[in-house]
Design an enzyme around this catalytic site. Sequence first.
Site, PDB file in Angstrom:
ATOM      1  CG  ASP A   9      -1.640   1.227   1.483  1.00 16.20           C
ATOM      2  OD1 ASP A   9      -1.781   2.231   1.141  1.00 16.20           O
ATOM      3  OD2 ASP A   9      -2.315   1.016   1.852  1.00 16.20           O
ATOM      4  CG  ASN A  23     -10.089  12.500 -10.248  1.00 17.69           C
ATOM      5  OD1 ASN A  23     -10.380  13.949 -10.655  1.00 17.69           O
ATOM      6  ND2 ASN A  23     -11.297  12.178  -9.187  1.00 17.69           N
ATOM      7  N   GLY A  31      -9.206   4.102  -5.953  1.00 21.06           N
ATOM      8  CA  GLY A  31      -8.348   3.189  -6.015  1.00 21.06           C
ATOM      9  C   GLY A  31      -7.056   4.038  -4.987  1.00 21.06           C
ATOM     10  CB  VAL A  32      -3.645   5.336  -6.121  1.00 22.51           C
ATOM     11  CG1 VAL A  32      -2.367   6.444  -4.850  1.00 22.51           C
ATOM     12  CG2 VAL A  32      -3.027   3.798  -6.314  1.00 22.51           C
ATOM     13  CG  ASP A  33      -7.744  10.090  -5.900  1.00 18.32           C
ATOM     14  OD1 ASP A  33      -6.617  11.343  -4.992  1.00 18.32           O
ATOM     15  OD2 ASP A  33      -8.384  10.947  -6.783  1.00 18.32           O
ATOM     16  CB  SER A 121      -2.732   5.222 -16.936  1.00 16.78           C
ATOM     17  OG  SER A 121      -3.135   6.167 -16.357  1.00 16.78           O
ATOM     18  CB  THR A 122      -2.104  -0.221 -13.567  1.00 12.61           C
ATOM     19  OG1 THR A 122      -1.718   0.101 -12.554  1.00 12.61           O
ATOM     20  CG2 THR A 122      -0.445   0.202 -14.877  1.00 12.61           C
ATOM     21  N   GLY A 123      -5.136   0.735 -13.279  1.00 14.34           N
ATOM     22  CA  GLY A 123      -6.514   0.873 -12.596  1.00 14.34           C
ATOM     23  C   GLY A 123      -7.478   1.136 -13.442  1.00 14.34           C
TER      24      GLY A 123
HETATM   25  N1  AR6 Z   1      -1.154   1.527  -2.657  1.00 13.02           N
HETATM   26  C1  AR6 Z   1      -0.887   1.533  -3.673  1.00 13.02           C
HETATM   27  N2  AR6 Z   1      -0.778   1.000  -5.287  1.00 13.02           N
HETATM   28  C2  AR6 Z   1      -2.631   0.557  -5.241  1.00 13.02           C
HETATM   29  C3  AR6 Z   1      -3.290   1.724  -4.069  1.00 13.02           C
HETATM   30  C4  AR6 Z   1      -2.444   1.596  -2.481  1.00 13.02           C
HETATM   31  N3  AR6 Z   1      -2.882   1.727  -1.404  1.00 13.02           N
HETATM   32  N4  AR6 Z   1      -4.780   1.561  -4.769  1.00 13.02           N
HETATM   33  C5  AR6 Z   1      -5.129   0.979  -5.478  1.00 13.02           C
HETATM   34  N5  AR6 Z   1      -3.598   0.900  -6.350  1.00 13.02           N
HETATM   35  P1  AR6 Z   1      -6.274   3.711  -9.438  1.00 13.02           P
HETATM   36  P2  AR6 Z   1      -5.769   5.106 -12.565  1.00 13.02           P
HETATM   37  C6  AR6 Z   1      -3.029   0.697  -7.582  1.00 13.02           C
HETATM   38  O1  AR6 Z   1      -7.551   2.736 -10.090  1.00 13.02           O
HETATM   39  O2  AR6 Z   1      -5.946   3.740 -13.037  1.00 13.02           O
HETATM   40  C7  AR6 Z   1      -8.543   7.291  -9.159  1.00 13.02           C
HETATM   41  O3  AR6 Z   1     -10.434   6.818  -8.971  1.00 13.02           O
HETATM   42  C8  AR6 Z   1      -4.313  -0.672  -8.401  1.00 13.02           C
HETATM   43  O4  AR6 Z   1      -4.234  -1.495  -8.144  1.00 13.02           O
HETATM   44  O5  AR6 Z   1      -5.493   3.862  -8.530  1.00 13.02           O
HETATM   45  O6  AR6 Z   1      -4.660   5.722 -12.711  1.00 13.02           O
HETATM   46  C9  AR6 Z   1      -9.136   8.894 -10.019  1.00 13.02           C
HETATM   47  O7  AR6 Z   1      -9.725   9.671  -8.941  1.00 13.02           O
HETATM   48  C10 AR6 Z   1      -3.791   0.174  -9.787  1.00 13.02           C
HETATM   49  O8  AR6 Z   1      -2.741  -1.335 -10.139  1.00 13.02           O
HETATM   50  O9  AR6 Z   1      -5.125   4.512 -11.097  1.00 13.02           O
HETATM   51  C11 AR6 Z   1      -9.052   9.074 -10.807  1.00 13.02           C
HETATM   52  O10 AR6 Z   1     -10.506   8.637 -11.105  1.00 13.02           O
HETATM   53  C12 AR6 Z   1      -2.901   1.561  -9.829  1.00 13.02           C
HETATM   54  O11 AR6 Z   1      -2.646   1.272  -8.330  1.00 13.02           O
HETATM   55  C13 AR6 Z   1      -8.800   7.161 -11.592  1.00 13.02           C
HETATM   56  O12 AR6 Z   1      -8.939   6.276 -10.270  1.00 13.02           O
HETATM   57  C14 AR6 Z   1      -3.689   2.793 -10.663  1.00 13.02           C
HETATM   58  O13 AR6 Z   1      -4.866   2.282 -10.188  1.00 13.02           O
HETATM   59  C15 AR6 Z   1      -7.168   7.528 -12.134  1.00 13.02           C
HETATM   60  O14 AR6 Z   1      -6.544   5.899 -12.332  1.00 13.02           O
END
Ligand code: AR6
Length: 175
Positions: A9, A23, A31-33, A121-123
Site C-alpha cells: 500500500d 483525476n 483506488g490510490v487516490d 493508469s493501470t486501475g
Molecule cells: N497503493 C498502491 N497501489 C494501489 C493502491 C494503494 N493503496 N490502491 C490501488 N492501487 P487507480 P488510475 C493500484 O485506479 O488507473 C481514481 O478514482 C491499482 O491496483 O488508483 O490512474 C482517481 O480519482 C492499480 O494498479 O488509478 C481517478 O479518477 C494502480 O494502483 C482514477 O482512479 C492505479 O489504479 C485514476 O485511475
Amino acid sequence: MEITLVQGDITAQDVDAVVNAANSSLLGGGGVDGAIHRRGGPAILAACRDLRASHYGRGLPIGQAVATVAGDLPARWVIHTVGPVFSATEDRSHLLASCYRESLRVADELGATSVAFPAISTGVYSWPVDDAARIAIDTVRVAPTQVTDLRFVLFTPDAYGSFERTLDTADPSGR
Ligand code: AR6
C-alpha cells in the site's frame, strides 16, 4: 538512482513524496487516490481545493503534476498527477510518460530525494499493466532528476510481476 519494487500500500511508504494517481478534479476518487485521501486526512483535500481555487481552476491537465502537503501520511508531500485513460485506438503513451517525468520534476523542485510511485493508469483507467510498466521504467531511467530512491509500489502480485519482469529486461542505458 536506485529503483526498487515494493508490493503493498503506497500510503504506508516512508518517503519524502508519494505520487497520487489522481483525476483532473483533484478532489478525490477511488483506488490510490481514495486511499491517500482516507489515510492522509482532510489537509490534503483542503490543499487540493486551494489549488482548484488558484492555479488550476479548470483542473490539472493529463500528464501534469502538482504537489500538496501529505497530512497524516508518513510522507512530507503528495505529488498529484493525472494519467491518461487507456485507449485501444489512440496512442497516449506520451501522456503516461509525462506523468512520471513531471512528477520527478516537481519532486526536484521540492527537494524530495525519495519518491514512491503507484502504477499510474493501470486501475480505473485500465492501461494494460505490462505496457504501463515498460513506459514507467523506461521514463524514470532517463529522467533528469535528483531523486536517488525511487520506489514503485504495486498493489497486486500481478502488477508486481509485470514491473519485476520489465526491470529485469530493461536496458539500463534507457535505449
Ligand atoms: N497503493 C498502491 N497501489 C494501489 C493502491 C494503494 N493503496 N490502491 C490501488 N492501487 P487507480 P488510475 C493500484 O485506479 O488507473 C481514481 O478514482 C491499482 O491496483 O488508483 O490512474 C482517481 O480519482 C492499480 O494498479 O488509478 C481517478 O479518477 C494502480 O494502483 C482514477 O482512479 C492505479 O489504479 C485514476 O485511475
